[in-house]
Design a protein around this motif. Structure first.
Motif, PDB file in Angstrom:
ATOM      1  N   SER A   1      -1.441   5.522   3.631  1.00  0.00           N
ATOM      2  CA  SER A   1      -2.561   5.073   2.729  1.00  0.00           C
ATOM      3  C   SER A   1      -3.885   5.238   3.505  1.00  0.00           C
TER       4      SER A   1
ATOM      5  N   ASP B   1      -9.111  -8.233   3.428  1.00  0.00           N
ATOM      6  CA  ASP B   1      -9.604  -6.929   3.197  1.00  0.00           C
ATOM      7  C   ASP B   1      -9.894  -6.442   1.785  1.00  0.00           C
TER       8      ASP B   1
ATOM      9  N   VAL C   1       0.741  -1.065  -0.033  1.00  0.00           N
ATOM     10  CA  VAL C   1       0.047  -0.011   0.087  1.00  0.00           C
ATOM     11  C   VAL C   1       1.016   1.311  -0.053  1.00  0.00           C
TER      12      VAL C   1
ATOM     13  N   ARG D   1     -13.072  -5.340  -0.390  1.00  0.00           N
ATOM     14  CA  ARG D   1     -13.375  -4.060  -1.094  1.00  0.00           C
ATOM     15  C   ARG D   1     -13.389  -4.158  -2.411  1.00  0.00           C
TER      16      ARG D   1
ATOM     17  N   ALA E   1      -6.827   4.285   2.661  1.00  0.00           N
ATOM     18  CA  ALA E   1      -7.721   3.112   2.378  1.00  0.00           C
ATOM     19  C   ALA E   1      -7.941   2.155   3.448  1.00  0.00           C
TER      20      ALA E   1
ATOM     21  N   ASP F   1      -4.726   2.057  -4.627  1.00  0.00           N
ATOM     22  CA  ASP F   1      -4.901   1.912  -3.392  1.00  0.00           C
ATOM     23  C   ASP F   1      -3.823   0.926  -2.946  1.00  0.00           C
ATOM     24  N   CYS F   2      -3.530  -0.025  -3.656  1.00  0.00           N
ATOM     25  CA  CYS F   2      -2.580  -1.182  -3.301  1.00  0.00           C
ATOM     26  C   CYS F   2      -2.184  -1.966  -4.532  1.00  0.00           C
TER      27      CYS F   2
ATOM     28  N   THR G   1     -14.658  -0.428  -3.723  1.00  0.00           N
ATOM     29  CA  THR G   1     -14.364   0.541  -3.024  1.00  0.00           C
ATOM     30  C   THR G   1     -12.616   0.714  -2.967  1.00  0.00           C
ATOM     31  N   ALA G   2     -11.863   0.041  -3.834  1.00  0.00           N
ATOM     32  CA  ALA G   2     -10.697  -0.169  -3.960  1.00  0.00           C
ATOM     33  C   ALA G   2     -10.206  -0.277  -5.280  1.00  0.00           C
TER      34      ALA G   2
ATOM     35  N   ILE H   1      -6.465  -1.092   4.033  1.00  0.00           N
ATOM     36  CA  ILE H   1      -6.142  -2.146   3.434  1.00  0.00           C
ATOM     37  C   ILE H   1      -5.225  -2.759   4.214  1.00  0.00           C
TER      38      ILE H   1
END
Length: 281
Positions: free
Chosen positions: A139, A148, A135, A152, A141, A212-213, A157-158, A143
């Motif tokens: 971050s 997780d 990440v 998401r 987010a 986000d990741c 949402t990611a 996560i």
């Protein structure tokens, strides 16, 4: 004939002799660098960039007659280049799949085209790596694990960055998605996935906050200074083994074998381990 004319004639003869001598010199032999050193071309997975660059420098300091040139990219791209005739002496892949596709000793399922590029008895398993979830720094987010992330992604949402289907890291990520019962095509269609052509692009996207990741190798997370919040178990994506082999078309088999042997030694092992690789003993 005057003395001046005799002098000019003598100079002309000397110049003619020197020119003839120069024309008679043998050209540099194929595969040799301008300094007379043997030039080895090593194709290696992008995740090996930092470690192999360092080890190549060390090896050249100890072996002045060899010059190593690296070509780093995704293993799928490198396999294709070798298949299409690119000059390569030694290949290090981030997965067995790409090496199998070049190895005539592999099964027909693994090597459907019957390609024969691996020099017999030089192939070995060199390193083991691990797939991790990274990440960006700070971050928001939140996560913290693959579980997780999967939740998401299902919720939309990611945004996850991953290697494409030709990249071993991307193939391992596909297996993780399958393990959790998620449909990659649907996720990509919904905008939950962004693709990269190699792991270095994934780390760049995550480091810049464009995703986000991301899913990369532990060694790439280390090199990029990214936080690894979770690691994939073998049951999720299989073991991450890096095979290496001398390529049959090499003009320098002994030099290529010499560098490969060095990569299996204690000095190289210490460098590999310092960034998260596990040498295969």
């Amino acid at each position: 004939m005057t003395a001046g004319k005799r002098f000019i004639g003598l100079v002309g003869c000397v110049l003619l002799a020197l020119t003839a001598a120069g024309c008679g010199k043998n050209p540099p032999r194929e595969g040799a660098s301008p300094q007379g050193r043997t030039e080895l071309t090593v194709f290696a997975a992008a995740s090996l960039t930092e470690t192999l660059t360092e080890l190549g420098e060390r090896y050249m300091q100890e072996n002045s007659g060899v010059r190593i040139v690296f070509n780093f990219d995704s293993s799928g791209t490198l396999k294709t280049q070798i298949q299409e005739g690119a000059e390569c002496d030694l290949f290090l892949s981030a997965a067995q799949k790409q090496m199998d596709q070049l190895d005539k000793s592999a099964s027909r399922e693994e090597n459907p085209e019957g390609l024969d590029f691996v020099l017999e008895e030089t192939r070995l398993d060199l390193l083991e790596n691990q797939v991790v979830l990274v990440v960006p720094e700070g971050s928001p987010a939140g996560i913290a694990s693959f579980e997780d992330l999967m939740t998401r992604l299902e919720q939309g949402t990611a945004l996850m960055s991953m290697g494409n289907g030709d990249v071993p890291a991307g193939q391992y990520t596909q297996r993780i998605l399958e393990y959790f019962g998620l449909n990659e095509e649907e996720l990509a269609g919904s905008g939950a996935i962004t693709y990269a052509s190699n792991v270095k692009e994934v780390t760049a996207q995550v480091a810049e906050g464009a995703a986000d990741c991301g899913v990369v190798y532990r060694t790439d997370a280390f090199s990029a200074g990214l936080t690894a919040v979770d690691a994939a178990e073998a049951e999720m994506c299989g073991r991450i083994i890096y095979p290496a082999a001398v390529i049959k078309t090499t003009a320098h088999p002994e030099e290529a074998k010499g560098f490969l042997k060095y990569l299996t030694g204690e000095e190289a092992a210490a460098v590999f381990e310092s960034v998260g690789f596990t040498p295969v003993r």
